[in-house]
Design a protein around this motif. Structure first.
Motif, mmCIF file in Angstrom:
data_model
loop_
_atom_site.group_PDB
_atom_site.id
_atom_site.type_symbol
_atom_site.label_atom_id
_atom_site.label_comp_id
_atom_site.label_asym_id
_atom_site.label_seq_id
_atom_site.Cartn_x
_atom_site.Cartn_y
_atom_site.Cartn_z
ATOM 1 N N PHE A 119 0.763 -1.124 -0.055
ATOM 2 C CA PHE A 119 0.008 -0.090 -0.053
ATOM 3 C C PHE A 119 0.919 1.433 0.179
ATOM 4 O O PHE A 119 0.564 2.269 -0.602
ATOM 5 C CB PHE A 119 -1.024 0.163 1.023
ATOM 6 C CG PHE A 119 -2.355 -0.492 0.987
ATOM 7 C CD1 PHE A 119 -2.752 -1.864 0.750
ATOM 8 C CD2 PHE A 119 -3.358 0.358 0.357
ATOM 9 C CE1 PHE A 119 -3.828 -2.321 0.281
ATOM 10 C CE2 PHE A 119 -4.753 0.145 0.240
ATOM 11 C CZ PHE A 119 -4.935 -1.370 -0.186
ATOM 12 N N ARG A 120 1.972 1.164 0.846
ATOM 13 C CA ARG A 120 2.843 2.417 0.702
ATOM 14 C C ARG A 120 3.440 2.635 -0.616
ATOM 15 O O ARG A 120 3.530 3.551 -0.986
ATOM 16 C CB ARG A 120 4.091 2.192 1.665
ATOM 17 C CG ARG A 120 3.658 2.379 3.226
ATOM 18 C CD ARG A 120 5.079 2.244 3.845
ATOM 19 N NE ARG A 120 5.839 3.238 3.815
ATOM 20 C CZ ARG A 120 5.856 4.441 4.397
ATOM 21 N NH1 ARG A 120 4.828 4.907 5.378
ATOM 22 N NH2 ARG A 120 6.746 5.328 4.092
ATOM 23 N N LEU A 121 3.783 1.610 -1.278
ATOM 24 C CA LEU A 121 4.269 1.732 -2.788
ATOM 25 C C LEU A 121 3.165 2.120 -3.632
ATOM 26 O O LEU A 121 3.375 3.070 -4.378
ATOM 27 C CB LEU A 121 4.641 0.422 -3.285
ATOM 28 C CG LEU A 121 6.026 -0.124 -2.934
ATOM 29 C CD1 LEU A 121 6.452 -1.505 -3.282
ATOM 30 C CD2 LEU A 121 7.233 1.099 -3.296
ATOM 31 N N MET A 122 2.014 1.617 -3.418
ATOM 32 C CA MET A 122 0.934 2.036 -4.317
ATOM 33 C C MET A 122 0.387 3.669 -4.299
ATOM 34 O O MET A 122 0.130 4.236 -5.122
ATOM 35 C CB MET A 122 -0.331 1.107 -4.108
ATOM 36 C CG MET A 122 0.015 -0.221 -4.813
ATOM 37 S SD MET A 122 -1.594 -1.156 -4.835
ATOM 38 C CE MET A 122 -2.741 -0.302 -3.801
ATOM 39 N N PHE A 123 0.703 4.140 -3.001
ATOM 40 C CA PHE A 123 0.473 5.318 -2.947
ATOM 41 C C PHE A 123 1.319 6.411 -2.731
ATOM 42 O O PHE A 123 1.126 7.317 -2.160
ATOM 43 C CB PHE A 123 -0.568 5.349 -1.504
ATOM 44 C CG PHE A 123 -1.968 4.988 -1.591
ATOM 45 C CD1 PHE A 123 -2.924 5.521 -2.118
ATOM 46 C CD2 PHE A 123 -2.215 3.500 -1.370
ATOM 47 C CE1 PHE A 123 -4.309 5.212 -2.438
ATOM 48 C CE2 PHE A 123 -3.721 3.040 -1.390
ATOM 49 C CZ PHE A 123 -4.491 3.913 -2.193
ATOM 50 N N ASN A 124 2.411 5.967 -3.028
ATOM 51 C CA ASN A 124 3.809 6.649 -3.054
ATOM 52 C C ASN A 124 3.554 7.890 -3.975
ATOM 53 O O ASN A 124 2.987 7.830 -5.136
ATOM 54 C CB ASN A 124 4.936 6.029 -3.742
ATOM 55 C CG ASN A 124 6.189 6.807 -3.657
ATOM 56 O OD1 ASN A 124 6.352 7.709 -4.448
ATOM 57 N ND2 ASN A 124 7.030 6.257 -2.720
ATOM 58 N N HIS A 125 3.846 8.884 -3.668
ATOM 59 C CA HIS A 125 3.445 10.532 -4.208
ATOM 60 C C HIS A 125 4.022 10.343 -5.695
ATOM 61 O O HIS A 125 3.416 10.767 -6.573
ATOM 62 C CB HIS A 125 4.299 11.764 -3.322
ATOM 63 C CG HIS A 125 3.490 12.841 -4.178
ATOM 64 N ND1 HIS A 125 3.958 14.047 -3.300
ATOM 65 C CD2 HIS A 125 2.830 13.338 -5.211
ATOM 66 C CE1 HIS A 125 3.481 14.823 -4.049
ATOM 67 N NE2 HIS A 125 2.906 14.634 -5.231
ATOM 68 N N GLU A 126 5.492 9.993 -5.894
ATOM 69 C CA GLU A 126 5.976 10.211 -7.135
ATOM 70 C C GLU A 126 5.741 8.948 -8.150
ATOM 71 O O GLU A 126 5.443 9.186 -9.349
ATOM 72 C CB GLU A 126 7.478 10.244 -6.884
ATOM 73 C CG GLU A 126 7.788 11.842 -6.702
ATOM 74 C CD GLU A 126 8.783 11.907 -5.586
ATOM 75 O OE1 GLU A 126 9.901 11.312 -5.596
ATOM 76 O OE2 GLU A 126 8.403 12.379 -4.452
ATOM 77 N N PHE A 127 6.046 7.782 -7.703
ATOM 78 C CA PHE A 127 5.927 6.580 -8.636
ATOM 79 C C PHE A 127 5.025 5.581 -8.150
ATOM 80 O O PHE A 127 4.893 4.686 -8.625
ATOM 81 C CB PHE A 127 7.527 6.158 -8.751
ATOM 82 C CG PHE A 127 8.170 5.739 -7.511
ATOM 83 C CD1 PHE A 127 7.685 4.633 -6.672
ATOM 84 C CD2 PHE A 127 8.917 6.477 -6.890
ATOM 85 C CE1 PHE A 127 8.447 4.283 -5.571
ATOM 86 C CE2 PHE A 127 9.463 6.412 -5.626
ATOM 87 C CZ PHE A 127 9.439 5.128 -5.080
ATOM 88 N N GLY A 128 4.078 5.940 -7.439
ATOM 89 C CA GLY A 128 3.022 4.982 -6.986
ATOM 90 C C GLY A 128 1.930 4.827 -8.067
ATOM 91 O O GLY A 128 1.776 5.824 -8.711
#
Ligand SMILES: Nc1ncnc2c1ncn2[C@@H]1O[C@H](COP(=O)(O)OP(=O)(O)OP(=O)(O)O)[C@@H](O)[C@H]1O
Ligand SMILES: [Mg+2]
Lengths: 286, 360
Positions: A119-128
């Motif tokens: 989830f952190r990755l998916m919602f990452n600001h730049e590359f999510g």
């Protein structure tokens, strides 16, 4: 005592000892602790700094507020979604029902840390991937994890993703207990499918839905993993700090066990009160 | 009000054909009963008429209108289910009115119909109760009351009384007959119960493995079954079947010898008799055995058990590999091993060829 009874107790003893040591004792002891000032060298009776502090601590108010906001938004959305999913799962048109049932249930058994990392990755600001998809729809990137409201949304989405399928499976069991011929009678009566859903299915599902709401309320009141792992300990700032997290911070950050115990009892009391209200609202009316 | 007409109706579930081309004409106001062994397709046929199952082939018409593609609600039928299918969360009153309320009927009209329906079924005192607070008989009454709310032209009943105890069944049976007379509408009724079929029906449809074996008035089926299946199915206790062989044929008659009873011969009129030497079957109802010497031939059997019902007795006997049930006058004697001689009469026995078709 008769021999048989003694034998029974003998067999039960190991379990009862464990139960006593790891359940009853902590519960009783933490109740006592919640009246002690545990920040002085020797713990003294002083409920003012535990129960009294709850009333005035803005950090507690913040955590309570966050928890209730998540509760009020997340539980209804999730239960509605679960009901829709269950209805789709129950549809006679659906192929590979077993596969879907497993797929919906899978999030519950996925490790919390792994799911939080994704989830952190998916919602990452730049590359999510979420912001990438929004970009396709020409929506500007959202700072998911660094804006307070967006972070709350992420928590709500994550919890919903994790538990909607679980609730859908419970509701599906309820759906399958409604006899088919009741719908056939309604069909012969000329009642449309939509009306059958609202006037037959939903009322008959009410006990099951109330059960799901109560389970979800208890779960959300204790919410901990998602804000701890996904929004990095209730961040940004304290924007997603829940009661569970606040309790953890008081107990194992500040080692203030008295205050933490009072918080724990407050969480339990709130969960019970809200559940009772739900049960009362959802009771069978004669 | 409406008659019904089934033409070459076929039902398939996937590759399985369950109904193999049923033809049936039901007159307006008629009470028709479907009987047949479990799994023969009675419910399926009924549900096809209701519109709850699609029709794979053939046509179903109600009141002269082909209804194959017409929604169940628009066919003007009401159905009463074996399990009652009441809405469990609604009171009796709501159960009755639900369909009409949902389809936007005038409130006053609905109230009037609820009252009339409740009066007809004598459930006025129960209107505020929920189904689970009712007895089986009361539930069934509510289910029937709900069915008459829409003033249908056709009633369908799928074993409506099978969950009731014997006494209640008799009572409800009488009420159904009364209801049919009062409403004068067409009714189709599925049952396992011989007595229900015989007493309620204007005509009985006997189904077997997806085929209609015979259609006729109850006593016609009893007296003059078209084949061995119908003969065995209608009447209780069942008709006895005894193996026979054609020993002689002459001018429109066949002499049949009973294989398990040396020398016992019956002369049956038979226009198209099977050839001499063919195996045939003689059917005799339990009540059609006569005192020795009072019939066309006598047989002697050894009685195994006797059942004394008070008004009559049934003697169970084995002859060869055939199990026979013989009705006798009431008696209280144990029958173990007794020899019993009874007479058969040609005009009280039926002749079937080895495929089971009737030979007349
Ligand atoms: N939905 C279905 N899919 C496949 N086969 C079915 C289905 N419904 C019924 N059948 C089959 O059709 C046949 C007829 O079933 P039906 O329910 O009409 O029998 P019935 O005469 O009403 O029996 P009973 O007296 O036991 O109620 C049975 O062999 C049954 O297995
Ligand atoms: Mg059936």
């Amino acid at each position: 005592m008769r021999l048989r009874t003694q034998t029974a107790y003998a067999f039960l003893t190991p379990y009862l000892l464990v139960f006593l040591a790891f359940w009853i004792w902590p519960i009783a002891n933490s109740f006592w602790l919640s009246f002690l000032n545990t920040r002085s060298a020797n713990w003294t009776f002083n409920p003012r700094v535990t129960w009294g502090r709850l009333l005035v601590d803005p950090a507690f108010a913040n955590a309570l507020w966050n928890t209730l906001i998540i509760l009020v938004i997340q539980v209804p959305i999730m239960i509605a979604l679960a009901t829709v999913l269950a209805t789709l799962l129950n549809s006679s048109m659906l192929k590979a029902r077993g596969l879907f049932r497993f797929a919906f249930f899978a999030p519950v058994v996925v490790g919390e840390v792994a799911y939080a990392a994704v989830f952190r990755l998916m919602f990452n600001h730049e590359f999510g991937i979420i912001n990438k998809m929004l970009a396709v729809a020409s929506v500007p990137a959202i700072p998911w994890l660094s804006s307070p409201n967006a972070a709350m949304a992420v928590i709500i989405i994550a919890v919903t993703w994790r538990w909607a399928g679980y609730n859908a499976i419970i509701i599906l069991a309820g759906l399958q207990s409604i006899p088919e011929d009741v719908y056939e009678a309604a069909t012969l009566d000329g009642v449309s499918k939509t009306r059958q859903f609202f006037f037959i299915t939903l009322p008959l599902l009410r006990p099951v839905i109330v059960l799901c709401v109560v389970i979800s309320v208890i779960g959300t009141m204790q919410l901990f993993s998602e804000p701890f792992l996904i929004t990095n300990r209730g961040g940004p700032g304290q924007a997603t700090e829940t009661l569970g997290l606040f309790l953890y911070r008081q107990a194992f950050g500040a080692f203030n066990f008295g205050y933490a115990s009072a918080i724990a009892y407050t969480i339990a009391a709130l969960a019970i009160v809200i559940s009772l209200i739900n049960l009362w609202l959802g009771r069978e009316r004669e | 009000m409406a008659g019904i007409s089934l033409k070459k109706v076929v039902k398939r579930f996937g590759v399985y054909e369950i109904i193999h081309g049923a033809d049936l004409e039901v007159a307006d106001g008629e009470f028709v009963v479907f009987v047949g062994p479990s799994g023969c397709g009675k419910s399926t046929l009924l549900r096809m008429i209701a519109g709850l199952e699609t029709i794979s082939d053939g046509t179903v018409s109600i009141g002269g209108r082909i209804v194959n593609d017409i929604e169940p609600a628009d066919r003007g039928v009401a159905m009463v289910f074996q399990s009652y299918a009441l809405y469990p969360h609604m009171t009796v009153e709501q159960n009755l009115s639900f369909g009409l309320r949902m389809t936007g009927h005038d409130k006053a009209d609905v109230a009037r119909r609820v009252k009339r329906s409740a009066d007809t079924l004598r459930i006025s005192e129960l209107l505020k109760r929920k189904p689970r607070q009712l007895s089986g008989g009361q539930r069934q009454r509510v289910a029937i009351g709900r069915a008459i709310m829409r003033e249908p032209q056709l009633f369908l009943f799928d074993e409506p009384l099978s969950n009731l105890d014997a006494e209640l069944r008799v009572q409800m049976r009488v009420e159904l007959a009364r209801l049919h007379k009062e409403l004068g509408v067409t009714m189709i009724y599925v049952t396992h119960d011989q007595t229900e079929a015989m007493t309620l029906a204007d005509r009985i449809v006997v189904l077997n493995a997806g085929n209609i074996e015979q259609i006729g008035a109850p006593l016609d089926l009893y007296d003059d079954p078209a084949n061995r299946f119908v003969a065995g199915f209608v009447g209780s206790p069942k008709m006895n079947f005894m193996a026979g062989r054609i020993v002689e044929t002459n001018n429109g008659a066949a002499i049949v010898e009973l294989v398990n009873h040396r020398g016992a011969r019956l002369r049956k009129p038979a226009v198209d008799a099977p050839a001499v030497g063919s195996d045939v079957v003689i059917g005799v109802r339990p009540e059609h055995f006569f005192n020795a010497g009072e019939g066309d031939c006598d047989i002697t059997i050894k009685a195994d058990v006797a059942e004394h019902l008070g008004s009559v007795s049934y003697v169970y006997a084995n002859a060869g590999r055939e199990e026979l049930i013989i009705e006798r006058e009431a008696s209280r004697q144990r029958a173990n091993g007794d020899h019993l001689t009874v007479a058969l009469r040609a005009d009280r026995s039926l002749l079937f060829d080895k495929t089971g078709a009737r030979v007349r």
